[in-house]
Every structure is written in structure tokens, then in C-alpha cells.
Design a protein around this motif. Structure first.
Motif, PDB file in Angstrom:
ATOM      1  N   MET A   1       0.828  -1.207   0.000  1.00 13.62           N
ATOM      2  CA  MET A   1       0.000   0.000   0.000  1.00 13.62           C
ATOM      3  C   MET A   1       0.863   1.258   0.000  1.00 13.62           C
ATOM      4  SD  MET A   1      -3.036   1.242  -0.007  1.00 13.62           S
ATOM      5  CE  MET A   1      -3.980   2.678   0.445  1.00 13.62           C
ATOM      6  N   ALA A   2       1.920   1.218   0.864  1.00 13.64           N
ATOM      7  CA  ALA A   2       2.768   2.405   0.970  1.00 13.64           C
ATOM      8  C   ALA A   2       3.449   2.706  -0.358  1.00 13.64           C
ATOM      9  CB  ALA A   2       3.802   2.215   2.076  1.00 13.64           C
ATOM     10  N   SER A   3       3.839   1.630  -1.099  1.00 13.34           N
ATOM     11  CA  SER A   3       4.568   1.852  -2.340  1.00 13.34           C
ATOM     12  C   SER A   3       3.729   2.576  -3.374  1.00 13.34           C
ATOM     13  CB  SER A   3       5.063   0.514  -2.905  1.00 13.34           C
ATOM     14  OG  SER A   3       3.969  -0.328  -3.210  1.00 13.34           O
ATOM     15  N   GLU A   4       2.409   2.476  -3.266  1.00 10.61           N
ATOM     16  CA  GLU A   4       1.540   3.149  -4.233  1.00 10.61           C
ATOM     17  C   GLU A   4       1.631   4.665  -4.103  1.00 10.61           C
ATOM     18  OE1 GLU A   4      -2.382   1.638  -3.814  1.00 10.61           O
ATOM     19  OE2 GLU A   4      -1.828  -0.439  -4.257  1.00 10.61           O
ATOM     20  N   THR A   5       2.017   5.159  -2.945  1.00 11.04           N
ATOM     21  CA  THR A   5       2.108   6.608  -2.741  1.00 11.04           C
ATOM     22  C   THR A   5       3.517   7.138  -2.978  1.00 11.04           C
ATOM     23  OG1 THR A   5       2.592   6.422  -0.377  1.00 11.04           O
ATOM     24  CG2 THR A   5       0.265   6.491  -1.029  1.00 11.04           C
ATOM     25  N   ILE A   6       4.479   6.253  -3.250  1.00  9.98           N
ATOM     26  CA  ILE A   6       5.858   6.670  -3.488  1.00  9.98           C
ATOM     27  C   ILE A   6       6.130   6.642  -4.986  1.00  9.98           C
ATOM     28  CG2 ILE A   6       8.289   6.237  -3.013  1.00  9.98           C
ATOM     29  CD1 ILE A   6       6.705   6.954  -0.525  1.00  9.98           C
ATOM     30  N   LYS A   7       6.417   7.809  -5.554  1.00  7.18           N
ATOM     31  CA  LYS A   7       6.774   7.909  -6.959  1.00  7.18           C
ATOM     32  C   LYS A   7       7.990   8.806  -7.082  1.00  7.18           C
ATOM     33  CE  LYS A   7       2.119   7.255  -8.856  1.00  7.18           C
ATOM     34  NZ  LYS A   7       1.042   7.846  -9.696  1.00  7.18           N
ATOM     35  N   HIS A   8       8.976   8.359  -7.860  1.00  7.48           N
ATOM     36  CA  HIS A   8      10.200   9.137  -8.051  1.00  7.48           C
ATOM     37  C   HIS A   8      10.856   9.480  -6.706  1.00  7.48           C
ATOM     38  CE1 HIS A   8       9.119   9.632 -12.293  1.00  7.48           C
ATOM     39  NE2 HIS A   8       7.906   9.954 -11.879  1.00  7.48           N
ATOM     40  N   GLY A   9      10.700   8.589  -5.734  1.00  3.72           N
ATOM     41  CA  GLY A   9      11.302   8.816  -4.430  1.00  3.72           C
ATOM     42  C   GLY A   9      10.580   9.841  -3.571  1.00  3.72           C
ATOM     43  N   VAL A  10       9.330  10.150  -3.905  1.00  5.95           N
ATOM     44  CA  VAL A  10       8.571  11.157  -3.169  1.00  5.95           C
ATOM     45  C   VAL A  10       7.246  10.548  -2.720  1.00  5.95           C
ATOM     46  CG1 VAL A  10       7.440  13.418  -3.313  1.00  5.95           C
ATOM     47  CG2 VAL A  10       9.604  13.032  -4.511  1.00  5.95           C
ATOM     48  N   ASN A  11       6.890  10.807  -1.461  1.00  8.57           N
ATOM     49  CA  ASN A  11       5.558  10.429  -0.975  1.00  8.57           C
ATOM     50  C   ASN A  11       4.566  11.427  -1.546  1.00  8.57           C
ATOM     51  OD1 ASN A  11       3.146  10.420   0.706  1.00  8.57           O
ATOM     52  ND2 ASN A  11       4.272   9.062   2.079  1.00  8.57           N
ATOM     53  N   THR A  12       3.763  10.985  -2.503  1.00  7.80           N
ATOM     54  CA  THR A  12       2.905  11.911  -3.236  1.00  7.80           C
ATOM     55  C   THR A  12       1.807  12.508  -2.357  1.00  7.80           C
ATOM     56  OG1 THR A  12       1.587  10.034  -4.031  1.00  7.80           O
ATOM     57  CG2 THR A  12       3.354  10.846  -5.462  1.00  7.80           C
ATOM     58  N   GLU A  13       1.388  11.779  -1.316  1.00  8.60           N
ATOM     59  CA  GLU A  13       0.383  12.339  -0.411  1.00  8.60           C
ATOM     60  C   GLU A  13       0.964  13.517   0.368  1.00  8.60           C
ATOM     61  OE1 GLU A  13      -1.196   9.251   2.019  1.00  8.60           O
ATOM     62  OE2 GLU A  13      -2.256   8.260   0.349  1.00  8.60           O
ATOM     63  N   GLU A  14       2.178  13.327   0.883  1.00  5.11           N
ATOM     64  CA  GLU A  14       2.831  14.412   1.611  1.00  5.11           C
ATOM     65  C   GLU A  14       3.156  15.573   0.670  1.00  5.11           C
ATOM     66  OE1 GLU A  14       6.142  13.154   3.944  1.00  5.11           O
ATOM     67  OE2 GLU A  14       5.018  11.548   4.941  1.00  5.11           O
ATOM     68  N   TYR A  15       3.554  15.247  -0.559  1.00  9.10           N
ATOM     69  CA  TYR A  15       3.841  16.291  -1.537  1.00  9.10           C
ATOM     70  C   TYR A  15       2.583  17.114  -1.826  1.00  9.10           C
ATOM     71  CZ  TYR A  15       4.995  18.549  -5.967  1.00  9.10           C
ATOM     72  OH  TYR A  15       5.191  19.475  -6.951  1.00  9.10           O
ATOM     73  N   GLY A  16       1.466  16.440  -2.004  1.00  7.47           N
ATOM     74  CA  GLY A  16       0.212  17.140  -2.250  1.00  7.47           C
ATOM     75  C   GLY A  16      -0.163  18.060  -1.108  1.00  7.47           C
ATOM     76  N   ALA A  17       0.015  17.582   0.125  1.00  7.81           N
ATOM     77  CA  ALA A  17      -0.288  18.416   1.297  1.00  7.81           C
ATOM     78  C   ALA A  17       0.655  19.611   1.371  1.00  7.81           C
ATOM     79  CB  ALA A  17      -0.196  17.569   2.564  1.00  7.81           C
ATOM     80  N   PHE A  18       1.926  19.395   1.014  1.00  2.90           N
ATOM     81  CA  PHE A  18       2.919  20.464   1.016  1.00  2.90           C
ATOM     82  C   PHE A  18       2.526  21.570   0.034  1.00  2.90           C
ATOM     83  CE2 PHE A  18       6.856  21.987  -1.134  1.00  2.90           C
ATOM     84  CZ  PHE A  18       7.443  22.670  -0.073  1.00  2.90           C
TER      85      PHE A  18
END
Length: 201
Positions: A1-18
Motif C-alpha cells: 500500500m505504501a509503495s503506491e504513494t511513493i513515486k520518483h522517491g517522493v511520498n505523493t500524499e505528503e507532496y500534495g499536502a505540502f
């Protein structure tokens, strides 16, 4: 599950919140950047240093964050100009160009991540011709706009099923690069000279 949110070495959920917080509270994302250059007692040789910066109004300073860059000139240029024991160092403009490649790669990588574009490879090459006659006083500073012609910027990408539309999206996205904008847009930059320990009369 966690790997689905990691793309290009970035947690996309955290990136979106940022990014969302940046849109709502821009002061939280402001960066205060700077550098120091200490002359080394030899013409054209400088030890440049990066250390503290500010993020969201908070100064960040730590002992492990001090980067140094010995800057200078090309050995062949020093030799021809009469420098004793000519040395070869990265020329400051070359370091600026290296920074530009890094910033464009970072920007294109972000654009690719935002648009679900898979990149296996990304390489940016930049170049320019430098006329040094203003630097060496052959021409006056009123001709400083003649120092450069236009930059060449070549961004090569590879990946599965890339399309011309992907390439155009990445090309346009590259214009978001802060260093590209620093170099290509007009900014006020007026050097001030302060005399330290000036003699008193």
C-alpha cells in the motif's frame, strides 16, 4: 500500500499536502538563500561557502551544513594572462551553469511526477559563449549586455511510451525552474561595497 504513494522517491500524499499548504499559506514556503565568497589572496581565486538558510521565516543553521567550492579560472587562461603557477579550477560561470542543469532536472522531474510521466532517464546540457572583454576592462561596463549571446538548453528524456505531448509538457514545465528564471529574467542587482575596519580620521 505504501509503495503506491511513493513515486520518483517522493511520498505523493505528503507532496500534495505540502503544495496545498503553500497555496494557502505562502509565507510558510518562502526560502531565504545566500552565499559567501572569500578571496584567497590570488587574483580570481575564491572559496565560496553555503551554510545557513531560512525556510518559512525560520533560520536553519547546523554544523553539518557547510558546503565549500573553490572557484577560479581555467589553467590555460591563467597561463596566457601571466599568472604564476597557473591552476585549474571551476570557473564561477561554469558552476552557475551546473546549478542550472540541476534546477532544470529537478523542475522537469517534478512536472513528470505531477503528470504521471514515467522517466527512465533525464539529462540536461546547457552552454553559452562568454566574451570576457568587460571582465578584463577592454570594454566598459556599459557593454556588459554583450558578454553573452543566448544560452543553449537541451533536455533529453527517455521512458516508456513517451509522446510528443509529454515532451511539450516537460518543455513548458522547465520554465518553472527558479535558476532558469534567475538567469533569464530581469532582476535588480546593485553591488554595494562596504569598507571593514576603515581608518578613522
Amino acid at each position: 500500500m505504501a509503495s503506491e504513494t511513493i513515486k520518483h522517491g517522493v511520498n505523493t500524499e505528503e507532496y500534495g499536502a505540502f503544495v496545498e499548504n503553500m497555496a494557502e499559506n505562502p509565507e510558510d514556503a518562502m526560502l531565504g538563500l545566500g552565499a559567501r565568497g572569500i578571496a584567497e589572496g590570488r587574483a580570481m581565486h575564491t572559496l565560496a561557502k553555503l551554510d545557513a538558510y531560512s525556510f518559512g521565516g525560520e533560520e536553519i543553521r547546523r554544523e553539518t551544513r557547510e558546503y565549500t567550492f573553490p572557484l577560479g579560472a581555467h589553467k590555460e587562461v591563467e597561463d596566457e594572462a601571466g599568472f604564476v603557477d597557473p591552476a585549474d579550477r571551476p570557473e564561477p560561470v561554469e558552476v552557475a551553469l551546473a546549478g542550472l542543469t540541476g534546477c532544470i532536472n529537478a523542475t522537469v522531474g517534478i512536472v513528470a511526477m505531477e503528470n504521471d510521466i514515467d522517466l527512465d532517464g533525464l539529462e540536461t546540457t546547457v552552454g553559452l559563449d562568454l566574451d570576457p572583454r568587460v571582465l578584463f576592462g577592454v570594454h566598459g561596463v556599459e557593454r556588459s549586455d554583450e558578454t553573452y549571446d543566448d544560452f543553449t538548453i537541451d533536455i533529453e528524456v527517455s521512458g516508456p511510451n513517451l509522446t510528443d505531448e509529454d515532451a511539450e509538457l516537460l518543455r513548458e514545465g522547465a520554465r518553472r525552474s527558479p535558476v532558469l528564471n534567475l538567469m533569464s529574467q530581469a532582476h535588480e542587482a546593485s553591488p554595494e561595497v562596504r569598507v571593514r575596519d576603515a581608518p578613522t580620521t
